[in-house]
Design a protein around this motif. Structure first.
Motif, short mmCIF file in Angstrom:
data_model
loop_
_atom_site.label_atom_id
_atom_site.label_comp_id
_atom_site.label_asym_id
_atom_site.label_seq_id
_atom_site.Cartn_x
_atom_site.Cartn_y
_atom_site.Cartn_z
N PHE A 204 50.68 48.35 42.56
CA PHE A 204 50.77 48.37 41.10
C PHE A 204 50.01 47.23 40.48
CE2 PHE A 204 53.51 44.86 39.92
CZ PHE A 204 54.23 44.59 41.07
N TYR A 205 49.71 46.20 41.28
CA TYR A 205 48.96 45.08 40.74
C TYR A 205 47.56 45.51 40.34
CZ TYR A 205 52.67 42.16 42.61
OH TYR A 205 53.89 41.59 42.88
N ASN A 206 47.09 46.59 40.95
CA ASN A 206 45.73 47.07 40.68
C ASN A 206 45.71 48.29 39.78
OD1 ASN A 206 44.63 45.12 42.38
ND2 ASN A 206 45.03 46.37 44.19
N VAL B 107 56.55 51.07 33.65
CA VAL B 107 57.34 49.84 33.75
C VAL B 107 58.43 50.01 34.79
CG1 VAL B 107 58.92 48.33 32.50
CG2 VAL B 107 56.85 49.16 31.38
N GLU B 108 59.07 51.20 34.80
CA GLU B 108 60.14 51.45 35.77
C GLU B 108 59.60 51.39 37.20
OE1 GLU B 108 59.44 53.27 33.17
OE2 GLU B 108 61.16 52.93 31.85
N SER C 16 60.74 48.87 40.38
CA SER C 16 61.13 49.35 41.70
C SER C 16 60.24 48.77 42.78
CB SER C 16 61.07 50.89 41.73
OG SER C 16 61.97 51.46 40.82
N HIS C 17 58.93 48.75 42.51
CA HIS C 17 57.97 48.24 43.48
C HIS C 17 58.21 46.75 43.74
CE1 HIS C 17 53.70 48.94 45.17
NE2 HIS C 17 54.21 47.88 45.73
N THR C 18 58.44 45.99 42.68
CA THR C 18 58.65 44.56 42.82
C THR C 18 59.92 44.26 43.60
OG1 THR C 18 57.55 44.21 40.69
CG2 THR C 18 58.84 42.38 41.56
N ILE C 19 60.99 45.01 43.33
CA ILE C 19 62.24 44.81 44.07
C ILE C 19 62.05 45.14 45.54
CG2 ILE C 19 64.59 45.69 44.38
CD1 ILE C 19 64.79 45.96 41.33
N ARG C 20 61.36 46.26 45.82
CA ARG C 20 61.13 46.64 47.22
C ARG C 20 60.30 45.58 47.94
NH1 ARG C 20 60.19 51.82 45.08
NH2 ARG C 20 57.94 51.55 45.33
N ASP C 21 59.27 45.07 47.26
CA ASP C 21 58.45 44.02 47.88
C ASP C 21 59.27 42.79 48.24
OD1 ASP C 21 56.18 45.51 47.81
OD2 ASP C 21 55.26 44.49 46.09
N GLY D 255 60.19 37.67 35.86
CA GLY D 255 60.51 38.31 34.59
C GLY D 255 61.01 39.73 34.71
N ILE D 256 61.40 40.14 35.92
CA ILE D 256 61.81 41.53 36.14
C ILE D 256 63.05 41.89 35.32
CG2 ILE D 256 62.80 43.08 37.88
CD1 ILE D 256 59.75 42.83 37.89
N PHE D 257 63.95 40.93 35.13
CA PHE D 257 65.21 41.24 34.46
C PHE D 257 65.07 41.40 32.94
CE2 PHE D 257 66.74 38.84 38.31
CZ PHE D 257 67.05 40.01 39.01
N LEU D 258 63.84 41.22 32.44
CA LEU D 258 63.59 41.51 31.03
C LEU D 258 63.44 43.01 30.80
CD1 LEU D 258 61.00 38.69 30.21
CD2 LEU D 258 63.43 38.74 29.64
N VAL D 259 63.31 43.77 31.88
CA VAL D 259 63.14 45.21 31.79
C VAL D 259 64.50 45.88 31.89
CG1 VAL D 259 62.05 47.25 32.81
CG2 VAL D 259 60.85 45.05 32.82
#
Length: 217
Positions: A136-138, A144-145, A149-154, A182-186
């Protein structure tokens, strides 16, 4: 004592008037550990004379006022499960003795809704989903969702363990890392992480409060 406590009433009213009806302002008397004055109470039990809430009692028992004049921007949940941004100020008399505790709780649910509306305006109602395996970085177009999910899995993948086997300290470090990103802002991020860690949203909020308290020390 009441005359001395009355000196803080203009401050209480000022904050309430400035912040509006979505902000609860509570003035506690330390000697009795009870509510001296309250504006915009979030529940019917918060009235003059009612017992100080457990969080503020904890601050007193930990003697946090000896290390800090105030604690700001910690997260909390109201009795009705509203998301709160909170702050507590320790008020002293002329002899610098702790006399009162002023807590401000701002209901940020409507701000979260506004943030989600802005997300839709930026990404569209049905954002493009990146192809499987695409970082998703690329990908500018990932939802946003999906990013959450991707950030948490990483983050979980770093430990190479089933989440149910993670220690409390490891879970705390995961929360710290995600919070810094900043994930918890979502909206929904805390619920999703709680599900991944096989715990509750309340536990995640407790981790966040613990991290915030540690940063203030």
């Amino acid at each position: 004592m009441s005359e001395n406590m009355d000196r803080f009433l203009p401050l209480t009213q000022f904050i309430a008037e400035m912040m509006g009806p979505d902000t609860e302002v509570i003035l506690y008397e330390v000697e009795t550990r009870s509510v001296y004055h309250v504006v915009n109470p979030f529940d019917e039990e918060m009235v003059v004379g009612s017992e100080m809430r457990s969080l503020e009692r904890g601050f007193l028992e930990e003697r946090r006022y000896e290390r800090n004049d105030f604690i700001v921007n910690y997260r909390a949940l109201s009795k009705r499960k509203n998301k709160l941004k909170s702050a507590t100020l320790f008020l002293r008399n002329d002899a610098h003795e702790l006399m009162a505790v002023l807590t401000v709780n701002q209901n940020v649910d409507r701000l979260v809704e506004l943030r989600d509306l802005l997300n839709v305006m930026v990404s569209g109602q049905h954002p493009y989903d990146a192809e499987p395996g695409t970082s998703f970085y690329n990908s500018f177009d990932i939802s946003v969702e999906g990013m959450v999910s991707h950030t948490i899995r990483d983050e979980l993948d770093k430990y190479q363990l089933d989440p149910i086997r993670l220690s409390q300290q490891e879970k705390l470090e995961i929360v710290r890392s995600l919070d810094q990103k900043g994930i918890f802002l979502v909206k929904g991020a805390i619920a999703e992480l709680a599900e991944c860690l096989h715990t509750t949203e309340t536990t995640i909020y407790r981790y966040l409060n613990k991290l915030n308290s540690a940063e203030k020390e």
